[in-house]
Enzyme design. Structure first.
Site, PDB file in Angstrom:
ATOM      1  N   LYS B 100      -9.650  12.293  54.354  1.00 39.65           N
ATOM      2  CA  LYS B 100     -10.245  11.151  53.659  1.00 39.65           C
ATOM      3  C   LYS B 100     -10.773  10.165  54.675  1.00 39.65           C
ATOM      4  O   LYS B 100     -10.029   9.647  55.503  1.00 39.65           O
ATOM      5  CB  LYS B 100      -9.219  10.461  52.753  1.00 39.65           C
ATOM      6  N   GLY B 161      -5.417  -2.614  47.474  1.00 42.25           N
ATOM      7  CA  GLY B 161      -4.195  -3.400  47.358  1.00 42.25           C
ATOM      8  C   GLY B 161      -4.306  -4.615  46.447  1.00 42.25           C
ATOM      9  O   GLY B 161      -3.350  -5.381  46.325  1.00 42.25           O
ATOM     10  N   ALA B 187      -8.576   2.994  45.131  1.00 43.81           N
ATOM     11  CA  ALA B 187      -8.301   1.567  45.368  1.00 43.81           C
ATOM     12  C   ALA B 187      -8.600   0.693  44.157  1.00 43.81           C
ATOM     13  O   ALA B 187      -9.582   0.902  43.456  1.00 43.81           O
ATOM     14  CB  ALA B 187      -9.083   1.023  46.558  1.00 43.81           C
ATOM     15  N   GLY B 188      -7.718  -0.262  43.940  1.00 41.52           N
ATOM     16  CA  GLY B 188      -7.937  -1.292  42.931  1.00 41.52           C
ATOM     17  C   GLY B 188      -7.101  -1.148  41.673  1.00 41.52           C
ATOM     18  O   GLY B 188      -6.987  -2.073  40.893  1.00 41.52           O
ATOM     19  N   ASN B 209      -1.915   3.647  45.784  1.00 44.71           N
ATOM     20  CA  ASN B 209      -0.721   3.469  46.611  1.00 44.71           C
ATOM     21  C   ASN B 209       0.072   2.241  46.157  1.00 44.71           C
ATOM     22  O   ASN B 209       1.158   2.329  45.607  1.00 44.71           O
ATOM     23  CB  ASN B 209      -1.116   3.341  48.078  1.00 44.71           C
TER      24      ASN B 209
END
Lengths: 73, 257
Positions: B100, B161, B187-188, B209
């Site tokens: 990635k 994050g 993300a988000g 994550n």
């Protein structure tokens, strides 16, 4: 005076001394690192595992030793 | 339901939820979350070995690379050159070429630098990597990185994050419609409904994550995310009803007393 038996290298950004006449596998042993899942960059080039035993650590070498750690995005 | 797998660069997966391995209280908790999420792919970072404290636990002791597909990422890289070095080392350490790519532009937003990302994608593809590319939700750049040979397009839903959820559904949908390779929101995501929305838009998967790691109960949130991704996927396949401005009774009007 005893004979100089160390060389200077930069390992992961830090200047250190290590014994002369080590190959890279021996360097890992010297550092007490388990070779599993490690990768080595020597002077900005990848040093493949297959060459670890054949390649001597030289004075002035810039070496990066990395592994996988937890990380997200 | 029949088998609904997805394929990236010739590798087939049934789970559409990819989780990160950062910010957890411990690798042990991370491993429990991976099980609860039913993840098959985990993102990992490449970092210098710790030369002073060798007693530190190893990620590989908790998440077995034979059970999980390790997806090395270049989080923290701000130039194409740093990302290339990192991924070349990752390939050497792990022996696999699915990676990635993320090249960041700015500390505050962690938005990807798309010019550097595009440049790095071209070089990595030439070197034989299968590149899943983190990108903005701009369909024009998404097309450019696909044309450069990326094997998956990974637009952000919101800053890394932030937990803000999918900020631009129209753009994510446009990217899904135009792409010939898998599209994963990266993300988000903040909570389960955000993951479901990403899947309802037709994404092939979601990577997250912080939404799991920083939940009060990360393992329970991992399970919630698993269900959300499945629910969103099934809703997408089922095809939602049309939206109407006024009510439409669900009971027959005939036979009213």
């Amino acid at each position: 005076m005893p004979m100089q038996e160390n060389i200077s290298i930069v390992l992961n950004g830090e200047a250190i001394q290590c014994p002369i006449n080590l190959n890279f596998l021996e360097l890992l042993n010297h550092l007490e690192l388990e070779p599993r899942s490690l990768a080595i960059e020597l002077n900005r080039e990848i040093l493949p595992k297959s060459e670890w035993e054949n390649r001597q650590v030289e004075n002035g070498d810039k070496i990066e030793i990395v592994q996988f750690v937890g990380g997200g995005l | 339901m029949t088998k609904d797998n997805w394929v990236v660069a010739g590798r087939e997966f049934s789970s559409r939820l990819i989780i990160g391995t950062g910010k957890y209280a411990s690798y042990e908790q991370n491993a429990q979350a991976a099980i609860a999420a039913n993840a098959q792919i985990v993102t990992v970072a490449v970092r210098r070995v710790n030369l002073t404290d060798k007693s530190k636990p190893l990620l590989t002791d908790y998440l077995n690379p034979k059970e999980y597909t390790y997806l090395p990422n270049t989080a923290g890289c701000f130039t194409a050159d740093d990302a290339l070095r990192t991924l070349r080392l990752a390939r050497e350490a792990g022996g696999w070429n699915l990676v990635k790519l993320e090249v960041l532009s700015d500390q505050k937003t962690l938005f990807p630098d798309m010019l550097e990302t595009l440049e790095a994608t071209k070089i990595l593809v030439k070197e034989g990597f299968d590149v899943m590319a983190y990108c903005t939700d701009d369909p024009v750049f998404a097309r450019k990185i696909e044309d450069a040979g990326a094997c998956a397009i990974m637009p952000l839903g919101a800053p890394i994050g932030s937990g803000l959820g999918i900020q631009n559904r129209v753009n994510i949908r446009l990217i899904v419609e135009q792409s010939r390779v898998p599209v994963l929101v990266d993300a988000g995501v903040g909570t389960a409904s955000d993951a479901a929305i990403a899947m309802e838009l037709g994404c092939d998967g979601v990577l997250m994550n912080t939404a799991i790691a920083e939940a009060k109960d990360p393992v329970l949130m991992a399970s919630a995310m698993k269900h959300a991704v499945i629910a969103g996927r099934e809703a997408y396949l089922a095809g939602r009803m049309g939206k109407k401005s006024y009510a439409d009774p669900s009971s027959p009007l005939a036979g009213l007393i």
